[in-house]
Design a protein around this motif. Structure first.
Motif, short mmCIF file in Angstrom:
data_model
loop_
_atom_site.label_atom_id
_atom_site.label_comp_id
_atom_site.label_asym_id
_atom_site.label_seq_id
_atom_site.Cartn_x
_atom_site.Cartn_y
_atom_site.Cartn_z
N GLU A 1 -5.73 -3.96 5.20
CA GLU A 1 -5.39 -4.40 3.86
C GLU A 1 -5.37 -3.19 2.92
O GLU A 1 -5.97 -2.16 3.21
CB GLU A 1 -6.40 -5.42 3.34
CG GLU A 1 -6.37 -6.75 4.07
CD GLU A 1 -7.32 -7.77 3.47
OE1 GLU A 1 -8.16 -7.38 2.62
OE2 GLU A 1 -7.21 -8.95 3.82
N LYS A 2 -4.68 -3.33 1.79
CA LYS A 2 -4.65 -2.30 0.75
C LYS A 2 -5.14 -2.92 -0.56
O LYS A 2 -4.83 -4.07 -0.87
CB LYS A 2 -3.23 -1.76 0.54
CG LYS A 2 -2.61 -1.09 1.76
CD LYS A 2 -3.22 0.25 2.01
CE LYS A 2 -2.50 0.97 3.15
NZ LYS A 2 -3.11 2.27 3.42
N LYS B 1 2.63 -1.27 -10.03
CA LYS B 1 1.65 -1.26 -8.94
C LYS B 1 0.86 0.04 -8.97
O LYS B 1 1.43 1.11 -9.04
CB LYS B 1 2.32 -1.39 -7.57
CG LYS B 1 2.77 -2.78 -7.21
CD LYS B 1 4.13 -3.08 -7.75
CE LYS B 1 4.68 -4.40 -7.27
NZ LYS B 1 5.92 -4.75 -8.00
N GLU B 2 -0.45 -0.10 -8.92
CA GLU B 2 -1.32 1.07 -8.83
C GLU B 2 -2.10 0.97 -7.53
O GLU B 2 -2.89 0.05 -7.34
CB GLU B 2 -2.30 1.10 -10.00
CG GLU B 2 -1.64 1.26 -11.36
CD GLU B 2 -2.68 1.17 -12.46
OE1 GLU B 2 -3.42 2.16 -12.63
OE2 GLU B 2 -2.75 0.13 -13.10
N TYR B 3 -1.86 1.91 -6.62
CA TYR B 3 -2.59 1.94 -5.36
C TYR B 3 -4.00 2.42 -5.63
O TYR B 3 -4.21 3.46 -6.23
CB TYR B 3 -1.89 2.86 -4.36
CG TYR B 3 -2.70 3.13 -3.13
CD1 TYR B 3 -2.79 2.19 -2.12
CD2 TYR B 3 -3.39 4.32 -2.98
CE1 TYR B 3 -3.54 2.43 -0.99
CE2 TYR B 3 -4.15 4.58 -1.84
CZ TYR B 3 -4.22 3.62 -0.85
OH TYR B 3 -4.97 3.86 0.26
N ASP C 1 -7.76 1.92 0.44
CA ASP C 1 -7.65 1.06 1.60
C ASP C 1 -8.66 -0.07 1.48
O ASP C 1 -9.79 0.13 1.02
CB ASP C 1 -7.93 1.84 2.89
CG ASP C 1 -6.80 2.80 3.24
OD1 ASP C 1 -5.68 2.59 2.76
OD2 ASP C 1 -7.05 3.75 4.00
N GLY C 2 -8.25 -1.26 1.87
CA GLY C 2 -9.15 -2.41 1.83
C GLY C 2 -9.85 -2.60 3.16
O GLY C 2 -9.93 -1.68 3.99
#
Length: 197
Positions: free
Chosen positions: A73-74, A89-91, A94-95
């Motif tokens: 997931e991110k 969208k702001e990254y 990592d999830g």
């Protein structure tokens, strides 16, 4: 019979085809060679035949054969903007890894003489299933041991959901488990002490 990563055979498991990780790794591969470039990213989203054991406070349950699928997931923050379609969208990071496991418990047993114990082997695996469900109901992270999950650095998981699968065998109960990877952490509180004089 020797296998390479580019020609790993598919292993049947019910109606699912899975790549056999253990057979590929254990066939005379030189992990230190420059030709060896296997990593967990190669197996993201790929159902893989492997083994897994759950551990919790001294209790253990082992699955010599199961199929595991790992996905990443991110963490992304989306912000709507006035007068603009879509979102910004702001990254962030990592999830968790999402882990799907498919396996079964079975009461089939061979006695000390190498013969099948007919009565025990044809009974429903009630005790094994009860032990599994006790693990799945634990409201805490479980320790896991799996060569496959080690590729992703996963040592702890939290069970998200689980279910049983109907089969035609009276001595076998298939199930699936959905899990999230868990990373233990410590929160350190820094307290500044003000001294009034």
């Amino acid at each position: 019979m020797e296998f390479s990563f580019s020609k790993t055979p598919l292993m049947p498991f019910g109606n699912i085809a899975a790549i056999g990780l253990s057979s590929a790794i254990t066939n005379k591969l030189d992990f230190g060679s420059e030709d060896f470039n296997f990593n967990g990213a190669d197996y993201i989203g790929v159902p893989t035949l492997t083994s897994l054991a759950f551990n919790y406070k001294g209790e253990k349950i082992d699955f010599p054969e199961c199929i595991i699928t790992v996905n990443q997931e991110k963490n992304i923050v989306t912000t709507p903007m006035e007068g603009r379609d879509g979102t910004i969208k702001e990254y962030i990071s990592d999830g968790d890894y999402t882990i799907a496991m498919e396996a079964a418990v079975c009461s089939y047993i061979i006695n000390q003489n190498g013969e099948t114990d007919y009565k025990t082997s044809h009974a429903y695996p009630k005790e094994q299933l009860e032990k599994l469900i006790r693990f799945l109901k634990i409201k805490d992270a479980l320790d896991v041991q799996s060569d496959f999950l080690t590729l992703y650095g996963i040592k702890n998981v939290v069970v998200k959901s689980y279910g049983m699968v109907q089969e035609t065998h009276s001595n076998r109960q298939a199930f699936n488990i959905q899990m999230l990877s868990d990373t233990p952490y410590e929160i350190k509180i820094n307290q500044d002490v003000a001294i009034n004089k």
